[in-house]
Design an enzyme around this catalytic site. Structure first.
Site, short mmCIF file in Angstrom:
data_model
loop_
_atom_site.label_atom_id
_atom_site.label_comp_id
_atom_site.label_asym_id
_atom_site.label_seq_id
_atom_site.Cartn_x
_atom_site.Cartn_y
_atom_site.Cartn_z
N GLY A 14 34.64 48.18 38.41
CA GLY A 14 35.53 49.42 38.70
C GLY A 14 35.69 50.25 37.61
O GLY A 14 35.70 49.93 36.33
N ARG A 75 29.01 48.23 41.88
CA ARG A 75 28.83 46.59 42.04
C ARG A 75 27.59 46.17 42.62
O ARG A 75 26.95 46.88 43.41
CB ARG A 75 30.08 46.01 42.87
N ASP A 106 35.94 41.88 33.93
CA ASP A 106 35.37 40.52 33.72
C ASP A 106 34.16 40.25 34.33
O ASP A 106 33.38 39.24 33.93
CB ASP A 106 36.72 39.31 33.74
N THR A 129 38.33 48.29 31.87
CA THR A 129 39.12 47.91 33.25
C THR A 129 40.56 48.34 33.15
O THR A 129 41.42 48.11 32.22
CB THR A 129 38.96 46.36 33.75
N ASP A 131 42.75 46.68 34.65
CA ASP A 131 43.46 45.22 34.89
C ASP A 131 44.04 44.77 33.98
O ASP A 131 44.95 43.81 33.91
CB ASP A 131 42.54 44.24 35.88
N ASP A 133 42.90 42.45 32.15
CA ASP A 133 42.75 40.89 32.30
C ASP A 133 41.75 40.11 31.50
O ASP A 133 41.24 38.98 31.76
CB ASP A 133 42.62 40.67 33.90
N ARG A 175 44.02 43.20 40.41
CA ARG A 175 43.15 42.18 41.06
C ARG A 175 44.07 40.85 40.81
O ARG A 175 44.97 40.75 41.59
CB ARG A 175 41.89 41.78 40.10
P1 ADP Z 1 34.64 44.09 36.96
O1 ADP Z 1 33.68 44.19 35.99
O2 ADP Z 1 35.24 45.36 36.97
O3 ADP Z 1 35.28 42.93 36.95
P2 ADP Z 1 33.09 43.04 39.39
O4 ADP Z 1 33.89 41.72 39.25
O5 ADP Z 1 32.93 43.52 40.57
O6 ADP Z 1 33.67 44.18 38.51
O7 ADP Z 1 31.47 42.84 38.63
C1 ADP Z 1 30.90 44.07 38.34
C2 ADP Z 1 29.37 43.53 38.55
O8 ADP Z 1 29.07 42.32 37.50
C3 ADP Z 1 29.07 42.69 39.89
O9 ADP Z 1 28.87 43.46 40.95
C4 ADP Z 1 27.68 42.11 39.48
O10 ADP Z 1 26.68 42.67 39.51
C5 ADP Z 1 28.02 41.51 37.89
N1 ADP Z 1 28.42 40.33 37.78
C6 ADP Z 1 29.65 39.71 38.14
N2 ADP Z 1 29.90 38.35 37.90
C7 ADP Z 1 28.74 38.12 37.54
C8 ADP Z 1 27.73 36.81 37.24
N3 ADP Z 1 28.74 35.77 37.21
N4 ADP Z 1 26.64 36.77 37.12
C9 ADP Z 1 25.98 37.85 37.03
N5 ADP Z 1 26.31 39.23 37.35
C10 ADP Z 1 27.69 39.03 37.53
O1 F6P Z 2 39.21 45.87 38.79
C1 F6P Z 2 39.55 47.12 38.99
C2 F6P Z 2 40.17 47.26 40.29
O2 F6P Z 2 40.84 48.36 40.59
C3 F6P Z 2 40.91 46.14 40.72
O3 F6P Z 2 42.48 46.51 40.31
C4 F6P Z 2 41.04 46.38 42.40
O4 F6P Z 2 41.31 44.70 42.75
C5 F6P Z 2 39.45 46.38 42.53
O5 F6P Z 2 39.13 47.08 41.25
C6 F6P Z 2 39.47 47.39 43.79
O6 F6P Z 2 37.93 47.65 43.73
P1 F6P Z 2 37.25 48.63 44.85
O7 F6P Z 2 37.50 49.88 44.04
O8 F6P Z 2 35.94 48.09 44.86
O9 F6P Z 2 38.11 48.54 46.07
#
Ligand code: ADP
Ligand code: F6P
Length: 326
Positions: A14, A75, A106, A129, A131, A133, A175
């Protein structure tokens, strides 16, 4: 340890206000220290699909005040596979990148950790982020701006809530975490916050709302963190409507407007300090860490700790909300 001559930087997951300030700080600090910088578009997707360009000082001019990310974000499911990460590694080698700076939440930092250990490759994470978190850092880049946006929205909803004497449930992002809801409620003077970390039954909620109504006002605002645990604002409003038909209930879901906008001074400062610190850390030989802030101090947090999902929320704040909204 081989000297780092070229770094790659990407934003992932995000988007968050302040990511541009972080890209600027990383780029300019690296160049100041004699390194070359490669910008990777669309996070891990761009790493796999070879969307990689040179970044020069002028490429990051006039971006500090913009929300979003000039490098775009995505993502990417493929990065969760060994084959995907292998392709990413091949592109890293092709472009002569010696270390990677990942700005994200995360999920992004979990991916960074996986990649770093699989290929024994130097990675530094920046917490980006809304969040808030990530463990081991008081604040994440983007959190303060999102919090200010929430406060701005609550202020406006308050006008109509009090004019119509209504009960409003406002759903905010986060989240699985309740930081935005809890501190948004405190900043906005809301009656209560429903967060996933602390369970609140409908009867407890009713007590909070009734207290608010009875004591001094005829309207109330409750912030609800989006989460399967809280059930979200719609679900909660439905339950309250059924059990307490005397309230005129309305719901507002703030959604993605929380993610945009001009970063606050606090986010720009945090992102600038953290971006510069990422380069300092690499020069000091640090690997596989996230840059964090602890009481205004920049610290290095092992990636394994940053992604632990164990950041605690101050339960006393919830109590204080009750006292302050009476
Ligand atoms: P954020 O970083 O905002 O928490 P996501 O949870 O969607 O967002 O994670 C972003 C990207 O990081 C994912 O689309 C994926 O490409 C990568 N990712 C997340 N978790 C893993 C994992 N356990 N192993 C490898 N890549 C990961
Ligand atoms: O991690 C940031 C965040 O905005 C969360 O607060 C929310 O749950 C999620 O991303 C929304 O993701 P998307 O933009 O893919 O709907």
């Amino acid at each position: 340890m081989a000297a780092i001559k070229t770094i790659g930087v990407l934003t992932s997951g995000g988007d968050a206000p302040g990511m541009n300030a972080a890209i600027r700080a990383v780029t300019r600090s690296a160049i100041y220290n004699g390194m070359k910088v490669k910008g990777i578009f669309r996070g891990y997707k761009g790493l796999i699909e070879d969307e990689i360009v040179d970044l020069e000082t002028h490429d990051v001019s006039n971006i500090i005040h913009h929300g979003g990310t000039i490098l775009k974000t995505a993502r990417c499911k493929e990065f969760k596979t060994v084959e995907g990460r292998q392709r990413a590694y091949e592109n890293i080698k092709k472009h002569g990148i010696d270390a990677l700076i990942v700005i994200g939440g995360d999920g992004s930092l979990s991916g960074a950790r996986q990649f770093a250990s699989e290929f024994d490759f130097p990675v530094v994470g920046l917490p980006g982020t809304i969040d808030n978190d990530l463990s081991g850092t008081d604040h994440t880049i983007g959190y303060d701006t999102a919090l200010n946006t929430i406060m701005w929205c609550v202020d406006r909803i308050r006008d109509t809530a009090s004019s119509h004497e209504r009960l409003f449930f406002i759903e905010v992002m986060g989240r699985e975490a309740g930081f935005l809801a809890l501190y948004g409620a405190l900043a906005g003077g809301a009656e209560a916050a429903i967060i996933p970390e602390i369970s609140t039954e409908v009867d407890q909620l009713a007590e909070l709302i009734q207290n608010g109504f009875r004591e001094s006002k005829n309207s109330a605002i409750v912030l609800v963190a989006e989460s399967p645990v809280t059930g979200g604002a719609m679900d909660l409003a439905e339950r309250v409507r059924k059990e307490f038909p005397q309230y005129d209930v309305r719901v507002t879901i703030l959604g993605h407007l929380q993610r945009g906008g001009t970063p606050t001074a606090q986010d720009r400062i945090l992102a600038s300090r953290m971006g510069a610190a990422a380069i300092d850390a690499l020069l000091e030989g640090q690997r596989n860490i996230m840059i964090g802030d602890d009481d205004e101090r920049i610290i290095y947090v092992p990636l394994s700790k940053a992604i632990r999902k164990d950041k605690t929320i101050d339960r006393e704040i919830l109590e204080k909300l009750k006292h302050l909204s009476k």
